[in-house]
Design a protein around this motif. Sequence first.
Motif, short mmCIF file in Angstrom:
data_model
loop_
_atom_site.label_atom_id
_atom_site.label_comp_id
_atom_site.label_asym_id
_atom_site.label_seq_id
_atom_site.Cartn_x
_atom_site.Cartn_y
_atom_site.Cartn_z
N GLY A 180 -13.96 -8.20 18.97
CA GLY A 180 -13.70 -8.02 17.55
C GLY A 180 -12.49 -8.78 17.23
O GLY A 180 -12.56 -9.41 16.22
N LEU A 181 -11.54 -8.95 18.29
CA LEU A 181 -10.51 -10.04 17.88
C LEU A 181 -10.87 -11.42 17.63
O LEU A 181 -10.39 -12.31 16.89
N ASN A 182 -12.07 -11.84 18.77
CA ASN A 182 -12.13 -13.22 18.83
C ASN A 182 -13.31 -13.60 17.54
O ASN A 182 -13.33 -14.81 17.25
N TYR A 183 -14.28 -12.73 17.47
CA TYR A 183 -15.39 -13.15 16.61
C TYR A 183 -15.63 -12.09 15.43
O TYR A 183 -16.58 -12.35 14.38
N GLY A 184 -14.74 -11.29 15.19
CA GLY A 184 -15.05 -10.28 14.09
C GLY A 184 -16.25 -9.46 14.34
O GLY A 184 -17.11 -9.01 13.34
N ASP A 185 -16.48 -9.30 15.67
CA ASP A 185 -17.85 -8.67 16.18
C ASP A 185 -17.54 -6.97 16.17
O ASP A 185 -17.37 -6.46 17.28
N GLY A 186 -17.65 -6.58 15.08
CA GLY A 186 -17.41 -4.96 15.00
C GLY A 186 -17.44 -4.42 13.50
O GLY A 186 -18.01 -5.12 12.63
N LEU A 187 -17.42 -3.24 13.48
CA LEU A 187 -17.47 -2.41 12.41
C LEU A 187 -16.23 -1.63 12.16
O LEU A 187 -15.43 -1.17 12.93
N PHE A 188 -15.95 -1.27 10.93
CA PHE A 188 -15.02 -0.24 10.71
C PHE A 188 -14.99 0.80 9.48
O PHE A 188 -16.05 0.47 8.71
N GLU A 189 -14.36 2.01 9.52
CA GLU A 189 -14.36 3.00 8.67
C GLU A 189 -12.97 3.22 8.36
O GLU A 189 -12.09 3.33 9.12
N THR A 190 -12.81 3.58 6.88
CA THR A 190 -11.35 3.91 6.50
C THR A 190 -11.59 5.15 5.53
O THR A 190 -12.33 5.05 4.55
N LEU A 191 -11.13 6.43 6.05
CA LEU A 191 -11.15 7.37 5.26
C LEU A 191 -10.08 8.21 5.18
O LEU A 191 -9.03 7.94 5.70
N ARG A 192 -10.06 9.10 4.15
CA ARG A 192 -9.03 10.04 3.64
C ARG A 192 -8.83 10.99 4.52
O ARG A 192 -9.73 11.65 5.01
N LEU A 193 -7.52 11.53 5.03
CA LEU A 193 -7.39 12.45 5.62
C LEU A 193 -6.51 13.58 4.61
O LEU A 193 -5.63 12.99 4.02
N HIS A 207 -2.63 6.13 9.51
CA HIS A 207 -1.79 5.49 8.92
C HIS A 207 -1.13 6.31 7.54
O HIS A 207 -1.92 7.18 7.00
N PRO A 208 0.03 5.95 6.95
CA PRO A 208 0.18 6.37 5.81
C PRO A 208 -0.66 5.97 4.54
O PRO A 208 -1.39 5.14 4.55
N LEU A 209 -0.58 7.13 3.50
CA LEU A 209 -1.44 6.74 2.25
C LEU A 209 -0.84 5.77 1.77
O LEU A 209 0.79 5.35 1.49
N PRO A 210 -1.55 4.64 1.04
CA PRO A 210 -0.85 3.67 0.26
C PRO A 210 -0.41 4.44 -1.19
O PRO A 210 -0.45 5.60 -1.45
N PRO A 211 1.08 3.89 -1.55
CA PRO A 211 1.48 4.65 -2.75
C PRO A 211 0.83 4.48 -4.18
O PRO A 211 -0.26 3.52 -4.29
N ALA A 260 -5.64 15.62 13.22
CA ALA A 260 -4.72 16.80 13.43
C ALA A 260 -3.29 16.22 13.70
O ALA A 260 -2.35 16.95 13.55
N ALA A 261 -3.01 15.24 14.40
CA ALA A 261 -1.60 14.61 14.65
C ALA A 261 -1.07 13.75 13.51
O ALA A 261 0.21 13.49 13.59
N ALA A 262 -1.76 13.51 12.52
CA ALA A 262 -1.14 12.65 11.29
C ALA A 262 -0.60 13.81 10.29
O ALA A 262 -0.80 15.05 10.46
N PRO A 263 -0.06 13.14 9.24
CA PRO A 263 0.85 13.95 8.29
C PRO A 263 -0.48 14.56 7.37
O PRO A 263 -1.56 14.05 7.67
N GLY A 264 -0.06 15.43 6.75
CA GLY A 264 -1.28 16.05 5.94
C GLY A 264 -2.09 15.24 4.96
O GLY A 264 -3.00 15.62 4.74
N ALA A 309 -3.14 11.36 4.63
CA ALA A 309 -2.90 10.01 5.43
C ALA A 309 -4.28 9.19 5.42
O ALA A 309 -5.46 9.74 4.85
N VAL A 310 -4.26 8.33 5.88
CA VAL A 310 -5.53 7.42 6.00
C VAL A 310 -5.86 7.28 7.74
O VAL A 310 -5.25 7.02 8.36
#
Length: 270
Positions: free
Chosen positions: A17-30, A107-111, A71-75, A77-78
């Motif tokens: 993933g670092l060397n070739y971008g060989d991977g996937l990701f998801e970003t979602l709301r907590l 991660h913290p929510l964007p403002p 569960a370990a994140a603030p109420g 978050a991302v």
Amino acid sequence: MLVDGRPAGSVPLTDRGLNYGDGLFETLRLHRGAAPLLDRHLARLQAGCERLGLGWPGRALLEPEALAVAAAAPGEAVLKIVLTRGDGGRGYAPGPVAPARRIISAHPLPPGLGTPLEVGVCRTRLGSSPALQGLKHLGRLEQVLAASETAAAGWDEGLMLDAAGRVIEGTRHHVFFLRGDRLFTPPLAGLAVAGIMRAMLLEALPALGLDGGEAELRYDALHEVDAMYLGNAVAGVRAVSRLDGRPLPEPGLLDRLHRALSSLGVTWLA
């Protein structure tokens, strides 16, 4: 942060993933320690693994790890889930399929997620890659360049066009535009990412009593748009207050969109 289920802050230098971008990701709301749209994101992640030939770790492994980080994140978050092909030597060709490396972090929510957006049009164009179309893969350099333009111009978000001058999406949002009383979004066939929030809003259109669906929007037709909304799985849906320098009114549809999405599980908009 968990890496393959264990607390960690790094991955090996040989990670593909670092060397070739060989991977996937998801970003979602907590929201309040829960991940309301996790099922949809895991389904998209599994489909992406099948297309790329990544070793799908399985929902039974990923879901409890994601919920533990949530569960370990603030109420509010991302949550970010990254799957890579794991370690590999030099050369593009991957080795035998093995379970993907799992990197899960909060991660913290964007403002300012509830505020209207000032939007410009980026010079950086989105290329067309049928093999990768719709995948939320790790190679985001076009979005990186466009986001740099957006920040330098002082916009909240930048629209990205394709080589033919059609609006495709924002650097981090999907696009919905109102013409009269019809709500449209650019066709799935041209999108860099098949968005979760985009799909949910299309599901909600019948309940809203709105006609619409997919339609092209060219740069030279932006002046014909009556209203614009941008959406993603962290912010939900937001109104555009200024489009390419032109003030854009919000005709009172945003509250209706929020109510419809809340009924589909976007609980932080309720």
